[in-house]
Enzyme design. Structure first.
Site, PDB file in Angstrom:
ATOM      1  CE  LYS A 138    -121.537 -31.271 -19.509  1.00  0.00           C
ATOM      2  NZ  LYS A 138    -121.806 -30.482 -18.042  1.00  0.00           N
ATOM      3  CG  ASN A 139    -118.247 -28.454 -17.818  1.00  0.00           C
ATOM      4  OD1 ASN A 139    -119.725 -28.775 -18.178  1.00  0.00           O
ATOM      5  ND2 ASN A 139    -117.498 -29.180 -17.214  1.00  0.00           N
ATOM      6  CB  CYS A 173    -127.282 -32.418  -6.194  1.00  0.00           C
ATOM      7  SG  CYS A 173    -127.546 -30.834  -6.469  1.00  0.00           S
ATOM      8  NE  ARG A 218    -122.058 -30.772  -8.582  1.00  0.00           N
ATOM      9  CZ  ARG A 218    -121.909 -30.853  -9.656  1.00  0.00           C
ATOM     10  NH1 ARG A 218    -122.748 -31.892 -10.378  1.00  0.00           N
ATOM     11  NH2 ARG A 218    -120.983 -30.048 -10.441  1.00  0.00           N
ATOM     12  CG  ASP A 239    -116.166 -33.453 -15.115  1.00  0.00           C
ATOM     13  OD1 ASP A 239    -116.245 -33.673 -13.751  1.00  0.00           O
ATOM     14  OD2 ASP A 239    -116.399 -32.414 -15.770  1.00  0.00           O
ATOM     15  NE  ARG A 253    -126.642 -33.519 -16.970  1.00  0.00           N
ATOM     16  CZ  ARG A 253    -125.749 -33.683 -16.047  1.00  0.00           C
ATOM     17  NH1 ARG A 253    -125.837 -34.630 -15.402  1.00  0.00           N
ATOM     18  NH2 ARG A 253    -124.812 -32.814 -15.763  1.00  0.00           N
TER      19      ARG A 253
HETATM   20  C1  UD1 Z   1    -117.617 -27.583 -12.733  1.00  0.00           C
HETATM   21  C2  UD1 Z   1    -118.068 -28.454 -13.847  1.00  0.00           C
HETATM   22  C3  UD1 Z   1    -118.141 -29.950 -13.516  1.00  0.00           C
HETATM   23  C4  UD1 Z   1    -116.804 -30.301 -12.852  1.00  0.00           C
HETATM   24  C5  UD1 Z   1    -116.359 -29.468 -11.720  1.00  0.00           C
HETATM   25  C6  UD1 Z   1    -114.954 -29.615 -11.143  1.00  0.00           C
HETATM   26  C7  UD1 Z   1    -119.499 -27.026 -14.902  1.00  0.00           C
HETATM   27  C8  UD1 Z   1    -120.878 -26.866 -15.735  1.00  0.00           C
HETATM   28  N1  UD1 Z   1    -119.482 -28.081 -14.413  1.00  0.00           N
HETATM   29  O1  UD1 Z   1    -118.723 -27.791 -11.788  1.00  0.00           O
HETATM   30  O2  UD1 Z   1    -118.410 -30.733 -14.771  1.00  0.00           O
HETATM   31  O3  UD1 Z   1    -116.747 -31.446 -12.352  1.00  0.00           O
HETATM   32  O4  UD1 Z   1    -116.306 -28.177 -12.148  1.00  0.00           O
HETATM   33  O5  UD1 Z   1    -114.223 -29.419 -12.017  1.00  0.00           O
HETATM   34  O6  UD1 Z   1    -118.611 -26.277 -15.542  1.00  0.00           O
HETATM   35  N2  UD1 Z   1    -118.371 -26.162  -3.600  1.00  0.00           N
HETATM   36  C9  UD1 Z   1    -118.859 -25.648  -2.436  1.00  0.00           C
HETATM   37  N3  UD1 Z   1    -119.355 -24.538  -2.365  1.00  0.00           N
HETATM   38  C10 UD1 Z   1    -119.571 -23.916  -3.616  1.00  0.00           C
HETATM   39  C11 UD1 Z   1    -119.264 -24.291  -5.000  1.00  0.00           C
HETATM   40  C12 UD1 Z   1    -118.605 -25.510  -4.742  1.00  0.00           C
HETATM   41  O7  UD1 Z   1    -118.748 -26.499  -1.339  1.00  0.00           O
HETATM   42  O8  UD1 Z   1    -120.355 -22.631  -3.507  1.00  0.00           O
HETATM   43  C13 UD1 Z   1    -117.655 -27.656  -3.749  1.00  0.00           C
HETATM   44  C14 UD1 Z   1    -118.220 -28.652  -4.576  1.00  0.00           C
HETATM   45  O9  UD1 Z   1    -119.476 -28.928  -3.663  1.00  0.00           O
HETATM   46  C15 UD1 Z   1    -117.333 -29.483  -5.030  1.00  0.00           C
HETATM   47  C16 UD1 Z   1    -116.180 -28.614  -5.264  1.00  0.00           C
HETATM   48  O10 UD1 Z   1    -116.633 -27.350  -4.413  1.00  0.00           O
HETATM   49  O11 UD1 Z   1    -117.032 -30.321  -4.090  1.00  0.00           O
HETATM   50  C17 UD1 Z   1    -115.882 -28.247  -6.877  1.00  0.00           C
HETATM   51  O12 UD1 Z   1    -117.222 -27.454  -7.213  1.00  0.00           O
HETATM   52  P1  UD1 Z   1    -117.067 -26.400  -8.480  1.00  0.00           P
HETATM   53  O13 UD1 Z   1    -115.450 -26.162  -8.792  1.00  0.00           O
HETATM   54  O14 UD1 Z   1    -117.798 -25.414  -8.132  1.00  0.00           O
HETATM   55  O15 UD1 Z   1    -117.677 -27.354  -9.584  1.00  0.00           O
HETATM   56  P2  UD1 Z   1    -118.852 -26.826 -10.560  1.00  0.00           P
HETATM   57  O16 UD1 Z   1    -118.951 -25.409 -10.917  1.00  0.00           O
HETATM   58  O17 UD1 Z   1    -120.300 -27.235  -9.942  1.00  0.00           O
END
Ligand code: UD1
Length: 416
Positions: A22-23, A116, A121, A305, A397
């Site tokens: 999915k990701n 969220c 997030r 995850d 999902r």
């Molecule tokens: C992706 C995955 C999700 C997985 C996560 C971490 C997808 C669709 N989803 O989510 O399944 O759990 O990676 O491996 O690929 N953060 C900030 N600011 C930002 C962006 C992120 O503070 O602008 C923080 C988030 O709140 C979180 C951490 O960074 O605490 C990790 O987030 P991120 O790596 O961005 O995860 P996602 O891309 O949302």
């Protein structure tokens, strides 16, 4: 609303095929906006988030056709650069469309993303990077309006290796004039798959899978065909199912190299593993050994995850296991439900102490989020008696044909 009903205590035996990730599919679907042409993507699971992405693509003006697990997207007709609030709220990952829409049209309007349930997030890292790339951003009334005459290449250091921010920068930079370099980039296998897809379209990207990614912008991108990587989190979930319920399971369509941290933990809980290029056989021990410390980390560390499904299995270990959740706040919502089934878990902030019990007992429980819901399936398979899981839409999902796959390896599970 659907419920899953599991008669627990059946040993699992047999082979299960893991579907596409999915990701990996979601950012690749966003990438299809870039080429004004045809995209053929094999291995796309039919999941709610994938359907939400298809809805966004259609709303933008793309044509999308599904044949089995192959999606064909033609983005020649894309003309819209606004994503409606309802579509954006269906899933948080819709923010990944921003980079692609901006690269193609120089303008994008979306509402702030939804989905969220894991705590706050933010998308500040995405927006900071966009600003460095010369994109003007206004945030008002829950909307983000972005525009630029052209995307300026930049040297972008991420304060945290965010998966989504890394992907968004890659998408935005692929059509920029010049070279963008991301340092402290996320190293997840799904980022490598996005690089492979973009390069198949004619992009010039190098370094995905390491912490430095270089994107040499090109003038245009062409049609592409690609098979997405297998879903390492689904594979990790099935390993937890096998560990909790006992027995020998064989996973096919996996890339063990993407799962080193998960396989290392499986060895620590006492499983025997037979690993080849695209298969993993796990022989579960009679009773699981506890795992001293599981810290979730960005890849190649233990994936956040896979934390909750593993925790469900380790509730039955012979001793105490400790988890430290370093990626998301609010990722222990499954704990209360597991305790209703007889687990002994104490949570203090990011720390969860799991004291192994001799048995779990089936109960009526509620899936609170995607992976937390999967954890309840793991627990239900091992528990004595019947477990009924409500709010299954969370689980849907991320897992295609979950019941069929589990029934195929001996589980007694049905949807009501
Ligand atoms: C992706 C995955 C999700 C997985 C996560 C971490 C997808 C669709 N989803 O989510 O399944 O759990 O990676 O491996 O690929 N953060 C900030 N600011 C930002 C962006 C992120 O503070 O602008 C923080 C988030 O709140 C979180 C951490 O960074 O605490 C990790 O987030 P991120 O790596 O961005 O995860 P996602 O891309 O949302």
């Amino acid at each position: 609303m659907d419920k899953l009903v599991i008669e627990g205590g059946k040993t699992l035996e047999g082979a299960a095929r893991v579907h596409g990730a999915k990701n990996a599919v979601l950012p690749i679907l966003a990438a299809t906006v870039l080429n004004s042409g045809e995209n053929i993507i094999h291995g796309c699971p039919d999941l709610k988030d994938v359907r939400s992405s298809i809805n966004i693509l259609r709303h933008l003006g793309c044509s999308v056709h599904r044949d089995g697990d192959t999606l064909t997207v033609n983005s020649a007709g894309a003309a819209n650069c606004e994503i409606q609030e309802e579509l954006m709220h269906e899933m948080r990952s819709s923010v990944i469309f921003l980079g692609a829409i901006l690269a193609r049209f120089g303008r994008a309007v979306t509402s702030l993303p939804g989905g969220c349930e894991l705590g706050p997030r933010p998308i500040d890292l995405h927006l900071k990077a966009f600003r460095q790339m010369g994109i003007a951003i206004e945030e008002e009334h829950g909307y983000i309006k972005c525009h630029c005459d052209k995307i300026t290449p930049a040297a972008i250091h991420l304060d945290f290796p965010s998966v989504g921010a890394t992907e968004n920068i890659m998408l935005a930079a692929s059509l920029a004039e010049g070279t963008t370099v991301i340092t402290n980039a996320a190293k997840e296998p799904e980022i490598v798959d996005l690089q492979d897809y973009l390069n198949c379209m004619g992009a010039k990207i190098d370094g995905a899978g390491t912490s430095v990614i270089q994107i040499d912008g090109v003038k245009r991108l062409g049609s592409a065909e690609h098979t997405v990587i297998p879903d390492r989190i689904v594979a990790a979930t099935y390993l937890s199912c096998g560990a909790a319920a006992g027995g020998t399971i064989e996973l096919t369509n996996v890339i063990p190299a993407h799962m080193e941290a998960v396989l290392s933990v499986a060895e620590q809980y006492g499983a025997k593993l037979y690993v080849s290029q695209d298969r993993i056989v796990q022989v579960a021990p009679q009773r699981l050994s506890p795992v001293k410390m599981i810290r979730t980390q960005p890849h190649p560390g233990f994936p956040t995850d896979a934390q909750s499904p593993l925790m469900a299995a380790l509730t039955l270990a012979r001793g105490t296991s400790i988890f430290v959740e370093n990626i998301f706040e609010s990722r222990y919502k499954h704990v209360y439900e597991l305790c209703r089934m007889g687990a002994d878990i104490t949570v203090d902030g990011r720390l969860a102490v799991v004291r192994g019990v001799g048995a779990l007992s089936g109960a009526n429980v509620c899936a609170m989020d995607l992976r937390g819901g999967a954890a309840l399936v793991v627990a239900g398979l091992a528990a004595q008696g019947r477990t009924t899981i409500s709010d299954v839409y969370h689980i849907d999902r991320g897992y295609e044909n979950l019941e069929d796959t589990l029934r195929g390896i001996g589980a007694v599970i049905k949807r009501e």
